[in-house]
Design an enzyme around this catalytic site. Structure first.
Site, PDB file in Angstrom:
ATOM      1  N   ASN A   7      17.991  48.536 -89.806  1.00  0.00           N
ATOM      2  CA  ASN A   7      19.376  48.775 -89.421  1.00  0.00           C
ATOM      3  C   ASN A   7      19.926  47.441 -88.916  1.00  0.00           C
ATOM      4  O   ASN A   7      19.677  47.050 -87.785  1.00  0.00           O
ATOM      5  CB  ASN A   7      19.386  49.844 -88.315  1.00  0.00           C
ATOM      6  CG  ASN A   7      20.781  50.165 -87.835  1.00  0.00           C
ATOM      7  OD1 ASN A   7      21.758  49.553 -88.266  1.00  0.00           O
ATOM      8  ND2 ASN A   7      20.878  51.116 -86.927  1.00  0.00           N
ATOM      9  N   ARG A  91      19.892  51.149 -93.553  1.00  0.00           N
ATOM     10  CA  ARG A  91      21.072  51.886 -93.114  1.00  0.00           C
ATOM     11  C   ARG A  91      22.294  51.059 -93.510  1.00  0.00           C
ATOM     12  O   ARG A  91      22.383  49.873 -93.202  1.00  0.00           O
ATOM     13  CB  ARG A  91      21.040  52.052 -91.598  1.00  0.00           C
ATOM     14  CG  ARG A  91      22.295  52.738 -91.121  1.00  0.00           C
ATOM     15  CD  ARG A  91      22.444  52.664 -89.633  1.00  0.00           C
ATOM     16  NE  ARG A  91      23.654  53.352 -89.242  1.00  0.00           N
ATOM     17  CZ  ARG A  91      24.295  53.107 -88.123  1.00  0.00           C
ATOM     18  NH1 ARG A  91      23.854  52.205 -87.289  1.00  0.00           N
ATOM     19  NH2 ARG A  91      25.389  53.778 -87.830  1.00  0.00           N
ATOM     20  N   HIS A 180      28.222  58.488 -88.892  1.00  0.00           N
ATOM     21  CA  HIS A 180      27.069  59.196 -88.308  1.00  0.00           C
ATOM     22  C   HIS A 180      26.533  60.279 -89.238  1.00  0.00           C
ATOM     23  O   HIS A 180      25.900  61.239 -88.791  1.00  0.00           O
ATOM     24  CB  HIS A 180      27.434  59.898 -86.967  1.00  0.00           C
ATOM     25  CG  HIS A 180      27.738  58.966 -85.841  1.00  0.00           C
ATOM     26  ND1 HIS A 180      28.766  59.206 -84.950  1.00  0.00           N
ATOM     27  CD2 HIS A 180      27.148  57.811 -85.441  1.00  0.00           C
ATOM     28  CE1 HIS A 180      28.803  58.230 -84.053  1.00  0.00           C
ATOM     29  NE2 HIS A 180      27.841  57.375 -84.333  1.00  0.00           N
ATOM     30  N   ARG A 241      35.587  52.971 -76.989  1.00  0.00           N
ATOM     31  CA  ARG A 241      36.627  53.177 -78.018  1.00  0.00           C
ATOM     32  C   ARG A 241      37.593  54.284 -77.587  1.00  0.00           C
ATOM     33  O   ARG A 241      37.156  55.282 -77.010  1.00  0.00           O
ATOM     34  CB  ARG A 241      36.001  53.570 -79.353  1.00  0.00           C
ATOM     35  CG  ARG A 241      35.249  52.426 -80.009  1.00  0.00           C
ATOM     36  CD  ARG A 241      34.518  52.876 -81.251  1.00  0.00           C
ATOM     37  NE  ARG A 241      33.101  52.563 -81.147  1.00  0.00           N
ATOM     38  CZ  ARG A 241      32.166  52.999 -81.987  1.00  0.00           C
ATOM     39  NH1 ARG A 241      32.485  53.766 -82.995  1.00  0.00           N
ATOM     40  NH2 ARG A 241      30.911  52.662 -81.807  1.00  0.00           N
ATOM     41  N   GLU A 384      17.628  59.394 -87.024  1.00  0.00           N
ATOM     42  CA  GLU A 384      18.251  58.780 -88.202  1.00  0.00           C
ATOM     43  C   GLU A 384      17.237  57.984 -89.016  1.00  0.00           C
ATOM     44  O   GLU A 384      17.295  57.965 -90.240  1.00  0.00           O
ATOM     45  CB  GLU A 384      19.420  57.894 -87.744  1.00  0.00           C
ATOM     46  CG  GLU A 384      20.602  58.727 -87.254  1.00  0.00           C
ATOM     47  CD  GLU A 384      21.594  57.952 -86.413  1.00  0.00           C
ATOM     48  OE1 GLU A 384      21.249  57.619 -85.257  1.00  0.00           O
ATOM     49  OE2 GLU A 384      22.695  57.683 -86.892  1.00  0.00           O
TER      50      GLU A 384
END
Ligand code: ADP
Length: 396
Positions: A7, A91, A180, A241, A384
């Site tokens: 990743n 990823r 996601h 965010r 993940e």
């Protein structure tokens, strides 16, 4: 077979080596400060001592070399030689509309990824750097790209088209993509298994609440809506965010504060969310602690956050015509009983009854609602990396 899952971020590279015979993690680590002074790799092979390797890493290729050396190191490594790595799963954040599933990486795929870079300028270029670096160092090892956006490609047009002039969708691909996806897919599969029902018969609302956060409406195994949109900024309030805001605020602040495009971008991505409201931290542990000590703005940040999650649970239930289970996952979702309880408060009308004792748990697969709760609330730790490794093996 052993799969290396990578990743790659702009200055970091997270990795896991997974043995697919038993799906066990053989090594895990992160290279940080790639391209910056003071770079290092934190590496841990299962059953061995954790090590920190300080070394210069000018780019991702240098970082991958150091990671591979760590993996084959006789003292703290996990394998005897690189030949044991059967495949690499990458990823990749943005697959645009081109990829609705994982793919074996070819030159054509890399070209398509380059085209998608415009949509995710912060994420896709480092993903590609990681792919290119691996290709050079491990030229004969097959590689697979697993996309954050792919799972949401099943969303109907009514979910993904913005109420903007249609030409911008056609011209620039401005639409909702969602992110996601690997996590939403993984926890949906686990939820079906925990409920003992086929995924195809279920209406699930999956809440991935980490530093970045998104919720998905998963109907009959397919994502039909999600909170993140064109970029991972839309939807819930997050660590830093802002999530959904009136778009007019952006131009208003730019005008009042004489801000440039990059400054406003930084404001809404890095300085907003629960950090912006609380002024305390982007980490929910700090905010929960401060709120418990009476800090009102910390409590307000939490209340705004919980309210948004609750709102989306309600709207996704409406969109699916009901819900069988709500799933909580990722850092906050897996670890904060306070957050789960607050979000589910007053949702009895929907059939959700939290069991305080069962909810007082963290980090394991479990049901946190009462036996007579008609809608189950599940805690499912996401994975993940394992999903990426499984997809990789499936494809090659
Ligand atoms: P990401 O992968 O997006 O960086 P994670 O899924 O690891 O995020 O989630 C990180 C966030 O989870 C942290 O910022 C923290 O706020 C929250 N978190 C982790 N553990 C706890 C805890 N015990 N209580 C409350 N929040 C927690």
């Amino acid at each position: 077979m052993k799969v290396l899952v990578l990743n790659c971020g702009s200055s970091s590279l997270k990795y896991q080596l997974i043995n697919m015979e038993n799906e066990g993690v053989e090594a895990i680590g992160i290279a940080e400060r790639i391209g910056i002074e003071g770079s290092f790799v934190k590496h841990e092979a299962t059953g061995k001592e954790k090590v920190v390797i300080e070394d210069t890493m000018d780019n991702h290729k240098a970082a991958i070399k150091i990671v591979l050396d760590a993996l084959i190191d006789p003292n703290h490594g996990a394998i005897k030689s690189m030949d044991e790595i059967g495949a690499v799963g990458h990823r990749v954040v943005h697959g645009g509309e081109k990829f609705s599933g994982s793919v074996v990486i070819t030159q054509e795929v890399k070209n398509a990824l380059e085209e998608c870079s415009d949509l995710a300028p912060l994420h896709n270029p480092p993903n590609l750097m990681g792919i290119n670096a691996c290709e050079e160092i491990l030229p004969n090892v097959p590689m697979v790209a697993v996309f954050d956006t792919a799972f949401h490609q099943t969303m109907p047009e009514s979910s993904y088209i913005y109420a903007l002039p249609y030409e911008y969708y056609e011209k620039y691909g401005i639409r909702r993509y969602g992110f996601h996806g690997t996590s939403h897919k993984y926890v949906s599969d686990r939820a079906a298994s925990m409920l003992g029902k086929p995924l195809e018969d279920l209406k699930l609302i999956t809440c991935h609440l980490g530093n970045g956060a998104s919720i998905a409406a998963v109907k009959n195994g397919q994502s039909i809506d999600t909170t993140m949109g064109f970029t991972p900024l839309e939807g819930l309030a997050m660590g830093t965010r802002c999530g959904d805001i009136d778009p007019a605020i952006v131009t208003f602040i730019m005008e009042k504060e004489n801000m440039s495009v990059s400054e406003i971008n930084n404001l809404v991505n890095k300085k907003s969310g629960v950090l912006g409201i609380s002024g305390v931290s982007s980490d929910f542990r700090d905010i929960e602690n401060e709120a418990a000590e009476g800090n009102k703005r910390a409590q307000l940040a939490l209340d705004v956050y919980y309210n948004k999650v609750k709102k989306y649970i309600g709207s996704f239930a409406a969109e699916m015509g009901g819900v069988d289970a709500v799933v909580f996952t990722a850092g906050l979702g897996e670890n904060s009983a306070i957050a789960r309880a607050a979000i589910c408060e007053n949702l009895e009308f929907l059939g959700i009854k939290i069991d305080e004792e069962r909810n007082n748990v963290r980090g394991k697969e479990t049901v946190v609602t009462t036996d007579d709760s008609t809608v189950k609330v599940l805690l499912i730790p996401t994975n993940e990396e394992l999903t990426i490794a499984r997809e990789t093996v499936n494809l090659i």
